[in-house]
Design a protein around this motif. Structure first.
Motif, PDB file in Angstrom:
ATOM      1  N   PRO A 348       0.840  -1.187  -0.041  1.00 49.24           N
ATOM      2  CA  PRO A 348       0.018  -0.107  -0.196  1.00 49.24           C
ATOM      3  C   PRO A 348       0.977   1.270   0.179  1.00 49.24           C
ATOM      4  O   PRO A 348       2.004   1.336   0.524  1.00 49.24           O
ATOM      5  CB  PRO A 348      -0.835  -0.135   1.283  1.00 49.24           C
ATOM      6  N   THR A 351      -0.244   6.378   2.604  1.00 49.95           N
ATOM      7  CA  THR A 351      -1.596   7.253   2.993  1.00 49.95           C
ATOM      8  C   THR A 351      -2.586   6.006   3.069  1.00 49.95           C
ATOM      9  O   THR A 351      -3.993   6.301   3.468  1.00 49.95           O
ATOM     10  CB  THR A 351      -1.978   7.951   2.290  1.00 49.95           C
ATOM     11  N   SER A 352      -2.508   4.863   2.580  1.00 52.46           N
ATOM     12  CA  SER A 352      -3.719   3.749   2.563  1.00 52.46           C
ATOM     13  C   SER A 352      -3.583   2.783   3.693  1.00 52.46           C
ATOM     14  O   SER A 352      -3.079   3.382   4.678  1.00 52.46           O
ATOM     15  CB  SER A 352      -3.464   2.956   1.297  1.00 52.46           C
ATOM     16  N   ALA A 474     -13.083   1.421   4.111  1.00 55.28           N
ATOM     17  CA  ALA A 474     -12.905   2.618   3.727  1.00 55.28           C
ATOM     18  C   ALA A 474     -13.564   3.858   4.251  1.00 55.28           C
ATOM     19  O   ALA A 474     -13.045   4.863   4.381  1.00 55.28           O
ATOM     20  CB  ALA A 474     -13.405   2.679   2.054  1.00 55.28           C
ATOM     21  N   CYS A 477     -11.472   4.428   7.255  1.00 56.36           N
ATOM     22  CA  CYS A 477     -10.061   5.325   7.009  1.00 56.36           C
ATOM     23  C   CYS A 477     -10.343   6.934   6.639  1.00 56.36           C
ATOM     24  O   CYS A 477      -9.534   7.726   7.183  1.00 56.36           O
ATOM     25  CB  CYS A 477      -9.575   4.727   5.864  1.00 56.36           C
ATOM     26  N   PHE A 636      -8.586  -0.070  -0.906  1.00 60.52           N
ATOM     27  CA  PHE A 636      -6.906  -0.129  -0.890  1.00 60.52           C
ATOM     28  C   PHE A 636      -6.512   0.448  -1.957  1.00 60.52           C
ATOM     29  O   PHE A 636      -6.855   0.342  -3.207  1.00 60.52           O
ATOM     30  CB  PHE A 636      -6.796  -1.786  -1.014  1.00 60.52           C
ATOM     31  N   THR A 637      -5.277   1.101  -1.936  1.00 58.74           N
ATOM     32  CA  THR A 637      -4.396   1.847  -2.835  1.00 58.74           C
ATOM     33  C   THR A 637      -2.987   1.384  -2.868  1.00 58.74           C
ATOM     34  O   THR A 637      -2.295   1.483  -1.774  1.00 58.74           O
ATOM     35  CB  THR A 637      -4.358   3.347  -2.785  1.00 58.74           C
TER      36      THR A 637
END
Length: 657
Positions: A348, A351-352, A474, A477, A636-637
């Motif tokens: 990731p 920032t993820s 998400a 987050c 997720f990134t």
């Protein structure tokens, strides 16, 4: 179960201590040192210089050791205590220091290189002699010494090879010119011939020969009879072969101690890495700056390490604007094996969020449903237990499969799969079969062959649950990042609307009270309107409405995502069906007289091993696909740069302190 917190550090050291500081850092393996191109200090202080010098000596030494080890590998005969599960030899620190500080390994290297060069030269000479013998064999019957051909004054002689099909025509043409041709021998589809003619007609004879594909042969530099030349070459070949055997014996002796070369190779590889790092660091006339990244929790250890050097210091520094730290994921032991799946997708961005802890239970359950046979699960657990006992390499993937094998056993038990239907199909009537079948039925919750819709609903339900979990992750987050607007309009609205739509569907299907359908359906209009109006934030109202309509249409995509999870049922039932088919074959071949029991056992073992292997492959690939395609995009990134600290890495040995 998160991304490890990173801190940026600056180590300032006097040139006199720089090499020892780097060695200590490499030994600890805590700091990723940046080179001058990526270090921010180089950009902030352009007056710093980098005297990058390629450590050619070390590079050459590593290349020499690598070549020598590869050469000796072909002559190694003894067991080196390595295997597929233990590819490196464990040695103690004293043996390591003895090798790297002594000269014996370097002497072995020189001897190995000398032997290899000698073998190469002998091989080249042998090939050359073999080619000469092959060329001379057609002329072996010629009694005249070859130098005599060159000593005739009035007669021109042309030795050469003439194709079979042209021999008669050539003989006829040469006879009319006062020339003669004689066959000496043959090779392949060619005659070895000698053509003789008066010197004044040599040019015309050569034209005839060329027109008939005559290949001239030269004995330049040779003296004596061809048979004697061949015998001499064969004698030299025998001597070469004896010399090669002696050299191979020497190589075999050296190969017994090739571990010393392997230790030296690992040592110089690590030394080369350290020297490259040293040479690429920005510096002044007297100071070298090592800028890098470390885990926040390791900073105190680094401080303590650097405090042992009188002319060095370390401090935390602020990253440059927009600079992202490397990524290291840190998970508790039960979840850590599943980091393999995350790393296959990509780490990731900082920032993820690390998805490992969230994907782990789903991956194990989905794998179990795809394999879906308690017998296969027990066999897999037994094999993996043996592997884990033997293996000293990274055991994470094996532990992950062990957890998945346990899930397979549970899944198979609740669906009644024990090597297909082996209990009822293959065991004879009696107390054993009745007892095992009673246990099977007691553990079983449903039979997918008789109740496929139950399996279908279970697959859809698990898929819907994972999608909801992804949206919820998400949502949380965004809340933690204090992006309340995105949390509400990008996740919460979808969570509410999808749950409303599912509730309406279950009410219409009779699973939930029908009275819920209308009020819940009306409630779904609220998140739908919010999605329509606020999905395209930052756009004009025309674009906002258009994007909102597209987002509402994405409900269809969510339905498609849910249907993707039907593959859990499909793979589970295909594997079970194939297992049942194998058992049918076992019964058929078992009826053969005399050898039926053997053939039946063979078909059972081979068939179920094949089914296990294919089912495992399908279970792993499709379960991984569900994580990557349906689950990860919800929250997720990927694309983070992996944290790569300067550390000792070994190819051949493990050094035990």
């Amino acid at each position: 179960m998160a991304i490890a917190r990173m801190t940026k550090i600056m180590i300032v050291t006097h040139r006199s201590e720089a090499a020892r500081v780097l060695e200590a850092l490499q030994q600890a393996g805590l700091v990723q040192v940046l080179d001058a191109e990526t270090a921010m200090v180089s950009k902030e202080w352009p007056e710093l210089h980098v005297e990058f010098r390629r450590p050619k000596g070390l590079e050459e030494m590593v290349a020499r050791l690598e070549k020598a080890i590869a050469f000796l590998k072909d002559y190694a005969t003894e067991d080196t205590e390595t295997s597929v599960f233990n590819p490196r030899v464990t040695i103690d620190k004293a043996r390591y220091l003895e090798v790297v500080s002594g000269n014996r390994a370097l002497e072995l290297l020189s001897r190995a290189e000398t032997i290899e060069e000698n073998l190469n030269q002998l091989a080249a000479e042998g090939e050359n002699l073999t080619g000469r013998i092959h060329a001379l064999l057609p002329w072996e019957a010629m009694e005249t010494p070859v130098e005599a051909i060159r000593q005739l004054n009035t007669v021109a002689v042309f030795p050469g090879l003439l194709p079979y099909q042209h021999f008669d025509d050539t003989s006829e043409a040469l006879a009319g010119m006062g020339a003669a041709i004689e066959r000496v021998g043959s090779t392949g589809n060619m005659h070895a011939c000698i053509v003789a003619c008066p010197r004044e007609s040599a040019a015309d004879v050569q034209k005839v020969l060329r027109s008939n594909d005559f290949e001239a042969v030269s004995f330049e530099g040779m003296t004596g009879r061809v048979s004697d030349l061949i015998a001499g070459h064969r004698k030299r070949l025998a001597a070469i072969e004896k010399a090669r055997e002696d050299a191979k014996e020497q190589a075999s002796e050296i190969a017994k101690d090739r571990l010393s070369l392997q230790i030296l190779y690992d040592h110089y590889r690590n030394l080369l890495k350290r020297e490259v790092t040293h040479a690429g660091a920005p510096a002044t006339e007297s100071v070298i700056l090592f800028e890098g990244w470390a885990k926040k929790k390791d900073y105190r250890r680094i401080e303590k390490l650097i405090s042992g050097f009188s002319a060095s210091s370390v401090s935390e520094i602020a990253p440059a604007e927009g600079e992202l730290p490397p990524v290291e994921i840190d998970n508790p032991a039960p979840v850590r094996p599943f980091e393999l799946i995350t790393r296959l997708y990509g780490l990731p961005v900082p920032t993820s969020i690390d998805p490992t802890a969230f994907l782990a239970p789903f991956f194990a359950i989905f794998f179990g449903l795809c394999l879906n046979d308690a017998g296969y699960g027990l066999v897999l657990m037994a094999v993996l237990a043996w592997v884990l006992k033997k293996a000293r390499v990274n055991r994470g993937p094996f532990w992950m499969l062990m957890i998945c094998a346990f899930a397979t056993t549970v899944s198979g038990a609740i669906t009644g799969g024990w090597f297909g239907d082996a209990i009822t199909a293959l065991l004879p009537e009696g107390p054993v079969r009745n007892g095992l079948d009673a246990i099977r039925i007691k553990l079983m919750l449903f039979d997918p062959m008789l109740q496929p819709m139950t399996f279908f609903a279970l697959s859809l339900g698990l898929g819907y649950l994972q999608i909801q979990v992804g949206l919820f992750i998400a949502f949380v987050c965004n809340l933690l990042k204090k992006d309340i607007v995105a949390a509400i309009f990008d996740q919460l609205t979808w969570i509410v609307m999808l749950n409303c739509l599912v509730t309406v569907g279950l009410s219409k299907g009779g699973v939930l009270p029908a009275s819920l359908a209308k009020p819940v359906g009306l409630s779904a209009l609220v998140p739908a309107v919010l999605i329509l109006l606020f999905s395209g934030r930052g756009m004009g109202w025309g674009g906002r409405i258009g994007f909102g309509v597209f987002q509402l249409f994405s409900t269809v995509f969510y339905m498609g995502d849910m249907l993707s999870y039907v593959r859990l049922m499909a793979l589970g039932m295909v594997g079970a069906g194939f297992g049942i088919a194998i058992n049918v074959l076992v019964k058929l071949v078992g009826q053969a007289p005399y050898v039926g029991w053997f053939l039946g056992a063979l078909v059972f073992v081979v068939g179920h091993i094949f089914n296990l292997a294919m089912s495992m492959l399908g279970a792993f690939v499709h379960t991984m696909r569900l994580q990557f395609v349906e689950f990860f995009p919800k929250f997720f990134t990927g694309g983070g740069e992996e944290f790569a600290p300067l550390r000792n890495q070994y190819t051949y040995v493990d050094v035990r302190e």
